[in-house]
Design an enzyme around this catalytic site. Structure first.
Site, mmCIF file in Angstrom:
data_model
loop_
_atom_site.group_PDB
_atom_site.id
_atom_site.type_symbol
_atom_site.label_atom_id
_atom_site.label_comp_id
_atom_site.label_asym_id
_atom_site.label_seq_id
_atom_site.Cartn_x
_atom_site.Cartn_y
_atom_site.Cartn_z
ATOM 1 N N HIS A 166 0.836 -1.191 0.000
ATOM 2 C CA HIS A 166 0.000 0.000 0.000
ATOM 3 C C HIS A 166 0.879 1.252 0.000
ATOM 4 C CE1 HIS A 166 -2.599 -2.772 2.757
ATOM 5 N NE2 HIS A 166 -2.767 -3.110 1.487
ATOM 6 N N TYR A 213 3.108 2.467 13.599
ATOM 7 C CA TYR A 213 3.616 3.509 12.701
ATOM 8 C C TYR A 213 2.972 4.862 13.002
ATOM 9 C CZ TYR A 213 -0.445 1.789 9.979
ATOM 10 O OH TYR A 213 -1.693 1.363 9.578
#
EC number: 1.1.1.133
Length: 460
Positions: free
Chosen positions: A66, A129
């Site tokens: 992605h 993240y």
């Protein structure tokens, strides 16, 4: 224990970070994100606004590839993964692949447009993240995907994909040959109806252009309504520029409202959305004592207009992702000095023009092109002087050039001092010397056209 270090990779902007982990019989501790230390070693000051954690129960969970419209700083809180990154940005490195294992001792900075994928190598792995924009349905429309097992990528997955755990959505991603390259965010331009705003339409054709009726710097509340979905750059081509009127009580208020309060609101907007901010500044932030001004010269404005521009510059500089583009003597489509002199020449008028102020013209097409160059090149953030090149001239020199190009005698221009020209008039003080040093913008790869050639073309 490793030392904190930042390593480049074969994908531009993709960085691998070694993290010191401190452990004993109780467990371990690490500074997973440490802004001062990491930016000091070359990591971008990307301004994270959201943290996400993906918990994976089993070995072999595989997710991606992605590419998203934000930068991300990837690490694991516990466990171990094999990471793979694919450059999905249009350009020479489209399709480039980098892989490495991520453990608590290693993190990766992923720039927007680079596809991210990982495979868990231990059970109960928490993949964490930081990102510098908020997720939204509109943002998801800008994702770019590619197949995890595309032979052209040849990603060496430790666990073969036929034995891995994948979602149906990830299985359906296109091959690299069919993938849509990531599209960078667009720019929004304030001051669309001004001389520079009109020139920027050609330099930034995909930008969104807003007039004062749509975004008014003197009404900072109007700026909060700007739609920044899909926008990664704000270009401020609007300002209060009535130098003489700024010395009046009403003009002073308007100048501070637009050039300071309004600019401050733009800085806040850019910071909240992690947008690059381009702000156009002026030679009037200096007193004109130096014959040529570089980007590091301290502010020393003479009048209200220059004071407001200097204050606005200081606000813009407080946001890391900024370009302050300082210019002077701007000429473009609309009312300007060259157009006025050409009209006077055509009417047979012999004007008196100031001959003791020195500088260089800036044609808006080149100012716009320089701004577009800084953005496209990803130049280092900071302040850049940008005018046209060529010898330093006075206003009277330029007027004489215009008259000559219009078939009139250069002697039809009467040269006068600033004091003589201003006698009996309410005029703001002007810097004597307005020439700007162009070494920095030239070093950034922008070839600044010569002012005399632009003048000839304009008057042809």
């Amino acid at each position: 224990m490793t030392d904190l270090a930042v390593h480049t990779t074969d994908i531009p902007g993709l960085l691998v970070v070694d993290l010191p982990v401190h452990g004993d019989n109780r467990g371990w501790f690490k500074e997973n994100w440490q802004r001062a230390k990491m930016t000091g070693l070359g990591l971008p000051d990307f301004g994270p606004v959201q943290q996400n954690v993906s918990f994976n129960d089993e070995v072999g969970v595989t997710r991606g590839v992605h590419a998203e419209p934000w930068d991300k700083f990837v690490s694991v809180a516990t466990g171990r993964v094999f990471g793979a990154w694919v450059d999905l940005r249009a350009g020479d490195t489209f399709g480039a692949v980098v892989t490495c294992e991520i453990t608590p001792e290693r993190a990766v900075f992923v720039p927007r447009g680079v596809g991210n994928a990982y495979q868990t190598l231990e059970p109960a792995t928490a993949y964490s993240y930081l990102v510098n924009d908020h997720w939204s349905p509109a943002a998801k429309e800008r994702y770019t995907f590619v197949q995890l097992g595309d032979p052209e990528l040849a990603i060496p997955w430790p666990i073969p994909l036929e034995k891995a755990i994948l979602s149906d959505a990830d299985k359906a991603h296109p091959a690299l040959a069919d993938a849509t390259p990531f599209t960078p965010g667009r720019a929004v331009v304030l001051g669309a109806s001004g001389q520079l705003g009109r020139a920027l339409r050609g330099a930034l054709p995909d930008a969104v252009f807003l007039t004062r009726a749509e975004a008014d710097l003197t009404e900072p509340a109007s700026l909060s309504g700007i739609d920044l979905d899909g926008i990664d750059t704000i270009v401020n081509a609007a300002a209060y520029t009535a130098v003489d009127a700024a010395e009046t009580p009403e003009g002073r208020r308007e100048a501070w409202a637009a050039n300071v309060a309004g600019v401050g609101a733009l800085v806040d907007l850019a910071r909240r959305h992690s947008c690059r901010l381009v702000h156009v500044s002026s030679d009037y932030v200096f007193d004109g004592t130096a014959e040529e001004h570089d980007e590091d010269e301290p502010f020393s404005p003479l009048g209200v207009y220059g004071q407001t521009k200097a204050a606005g510059d200081a606000l813009v500089a407080s946001w890391g992702k900024h370009y302050i583009v300082r210019t002077s003597w701007v000429v473009g489509e609309g009312r300007n000095f060259v157009a006025t002199m050409a009209a006077l020449a055509d009417k047979g008028v012999s004007p008196s023009v100031v001959d003791d102020q020195y500088g260089r013209l800036t044609f808006t097409q080149d100012l716009a092109a320089g701004i577009a160059h800084l953005l496209a090149a990803g130049a280092e953030y900071g302040t850049y002087n940008l005018t046209n090149s060529g010898p330093v001239q006075t206003w009277a020199d330029i007027a004489a050039d215009v008259y000559e190009l219009r078939g009139r005698s250069r002697d039809d221009v009467t040269r006068v001092s600033t004091e003589e020209y201003g006698a009996g008039k309410d005029m703001a003080p002007r810097p004597t010397h307005s020439a700007l040093d162009l070494a920095k913008i030239t070093a950034a790869g922008f070839d600044v056209p010569h002012a005399s050639e632009r003048l000839r073309r304009m008057l042809a």
